[in-house]
Design a protein around this motif. Sequence first.
Motif, mmCIF file in Angstrom:
data_model
loop_
_atom_site.group_PDB
_atom_site.id
_atom_site.type_symbol
_atom_site.label_atom_id
_atom_site.label_comp_id
_atom_site.label_asym_id
_atom_site.label_seq_id
_atom_site.Cartn_x
_atom_site.Cartn_y
_atom_site.Cartn_z
ATOM 1 N N PHE A 74 0.851 -1.195 0.000
ATOM 2 C CA PHE A 74 0.000 0.000 0.000
ATOM 3 C C PHE A 74 0.879 1.235 0.000
ATOM 4 O O PHE A 74 2.051 1.173 0.359
ATOM 5 N N GLY A 82 -5.094 3.697 3.228
ATOM 6 C CA GLY A 82 -5.237 3.493 4.666
ATOM 7 C C GLY A 82 -6.588 2.887 4.995
ATOM 8 O O GLY A 82 -6.690 1.909 5.746
ATOM 9 N N ASP A 83 -7.628 3.453 4.404
ATOM 10 C CA ASP A 83 -8.975 2.917 4.615
ATOM 11 C C ASP A 83 -9.039 1.459 4.186
ATOM 12 O O ASP A 83 -9.593 0.606 4.886
ATOM 13 N N VAL A 85 -6.586 -0.747 3.818
ATOM 14 C CA VAL A 85 -5.780 -1.624 4.678
ATOM 15 C C VAL A 85 -6.557 -1.963 5.946
ATOM 16 O O VAL A 85 -6.625 -3.114 6.369
ATOM 17 N N GLU A 86 -7.151 -0.950 6.522
ATOM 18 C CA GLU A 86 -7.916 -1.175 7.741
ATOM 19 C C GLU A 86 -9.005 -2.231 7.517
ATOM 20 O O GLU A 86 -9.174 -3.150 8.312
ATOM 21 N N TYR A 89 -7.565 -5.808 7.006
ATOM 22 C CA TYR A 89 -7.269 -6.430 8.296
ATOM 23 C C TYR A 89 -8.522 -7.154 8.800
ATOM 24 O O TYR A 89 -8.477 -8.313 9.203
ATOM 25 N N LEU A 101 2.102 -6.317 6.087
ATOM 26 C CA LEU A 101 2.093 -5.082 5.304
ATOM 27 C C LEU A 101 3.467 -4.795 4.717
ATOM 28 O O LEU A 101 4.486 -5.073 5.331
#
Lengths: 337, 337
Positions: A74, A82-83, A85-86, A89, A101
Amino acid sequence: MTEEAGGTRPTMADVARAAGISTALVSIVMRGVPGASEATRKRVLKIADEMGYVPDQRARKLRQSSSRLLGVTFELQQPFHGDLVEQIYAAAARRGYDVTLSAVAPSREESTAVGALLRERCEAAILLGSRLGTEELARLARRGPTLLVARHTDVPGVGVVRGDDKAGVALAVDHLAALGHRHIAHIDGAGAPGSSDRRLGFLEAMGRHGLQDSAEVLAGGLTESAGAQGMRYLLARETPPTAVVAFNDRCATGVLDVLGREGHAVPGEISVVGYDDSRLAKFPHVQMTTVSQDAARLAEAAVSGALDLVAGREASESVFAPHLVERATTGPAPGHP
Amino acid sequence: MTEEAGGTRPTMADVARAAGISTALVSIVMRGVPGASEATRKRVLKIADEMGYVPDQRARKLRQSSSRLLGVTFELQQPFHGDLVEQIYAAAARRGYDVTLSAVAPSREESTAVGALLRERCEAAILLGSRLGTEELARLARRGPTLLVARHTDVPGVGVVRGDDKAGVALAVDHLAALGHRHIAHIDGAGAPGSSDRRLGFLEAMGRHGLQDSAEVLAGGLTESAGAQGMRYLLARETPPTAVVAFNDRCATGVLDVLGREGHAVPGEISVVGYDDSRLAKFPHVQMTTVSQDAARLAEAAVSGALDLVAGREASESVFAPHLVERATTGPAPGHP
DNA sequence: ATGGAGGACTAGTACGTTCTAGTCACGGCA
DNA sequence: TGCCGTGACTAGAACGTACTAGTCCTCCAT
């Protein structure tokens, strides 16, 4: 406070010795699988905690046939990533998968990031907004299951999960046209993934509304400065557009910033639409109208798509219909009822 | 295209067999250490590449006595953390260390992130802007070398690398005072790491300039919305301050945004200072005056500090003097020569 | 000729787990 | 009494690599 002897962390054998049982039984307890009495279970857990024992993920994954590990690259500075990746998870955890990551940044190339992933032996690689060339992508796909998010590719065997960029920009244009805007500009993503589709979507939609002559496309980028530069350029015209469709929220943020600075009312004078519905768009003080890609849905699809690849299923391309989130940066064109 | 038989990736043994040599020799070649002839080296590398062999980092680190792995937790949506992570990658690489990332986000708690790190068996954990409680921090420190970046702690054994927050804010206040500002507000970081120091630094510096009576501190936060909210609150006053010191660049961005939106000239009417000198401050269209923490230096110190801990040296606190970066969001107070 | 020295290579063990295939004791049932 | 099922536990072999302690072999100085 004193138990850290020698600096080596305690291992399962240490716990086993302290509890007077075999390592196999400790393993059973630590994994929480059936095969140990309730009494032992409690005792082992207590001892392990006291010793500060933490199972070694390395050894664990090494032994397990499937590592249950997903690799994700990323961009460190892309809020939408960021959104994603969150959410990845979360989606991975739901399936009992771990995520590792590997960041991409100006000083850390994507190929470096991908290489690190490969060595981690993850079952699949999920690449967010990758800029890898066809060649490199094909090589990567040969190494293991590979899935692209927010970018298209024709490389066979590579999974794709993305929003429908053409349709998304069309939504923005439709919305603006309905508000009476005629002269609309698009600050594009230059060579970024998806930008050619968005450009095309813009032009087609403008054409559909009979506005092809007042459609304007500017070379932009995916940063605030690209948006700002584009907007400043537009404002220098004798008749600037009354609405701007930016490549993404970051770009739109730059646009809004310049407009604010130069004293142009938004949306009174000029309307602005972003793309991604990242956290930038949601701020109470920004309230940006934007095209939502729904990070949660993309992430969910990315994870399940990646696991499909792992299971040996054919690579597929999932295209999600985006939707428009109307907030406060768009309004009727000046002089429109 | 066809060599991916069974889905299992090739191992060193496969390469060895194909090359007709021992695995030990393959290992020697793959690590690039002396002990193989040039001819074999070339041949093995070629075969490995053809087979798509990639060394397994897991097995490798498992075997090595020292894993040469640094764990880092960071906030997914904090641009300054992104800057730090990027520099940490570089600093670690310079020492032959790998970095494993574990993200913190609204839906992923710091304790989860730290737990993941622990299981990775990294030699040390570097926590960016941690919010962990004393209790938890102490437990973590007992588990392994732990270093905090951009936050202070009294927990013994925990390393600390941070900027001098008090001095940093003082720089901002001095700068503004020199420009003739008297009425200055500070939108603080609420409970965020470092915020109490910055608050204190603000008040002390204001006192030093004899401005304690016109010093104003507002509860803020480290997001754009916190800054925007604070600024809106200030603008509602009959006499708003002529300058604002925000907790960080993100917060300042929110401040600037509201000012732009409400038609207040920056720095003509109101001056704004950020903190971090993250990418947000550097944008050509923003040109924010800010207090620089020099991510590269902090990262370098964090990595070397963490490795000092690993080597068994006493935990220490490194405090770096920040410096002011004067850009375009600060200027003379209205009515000041 | 003889004795290293050193280069190229290998056998085998260790790293910390998981997993397979057991062993052992106990209790219930015919 | 004998048999078998079951629950609790264990021995030992993987997993893929790094590393120690070798074994050859060749070459050079004596």
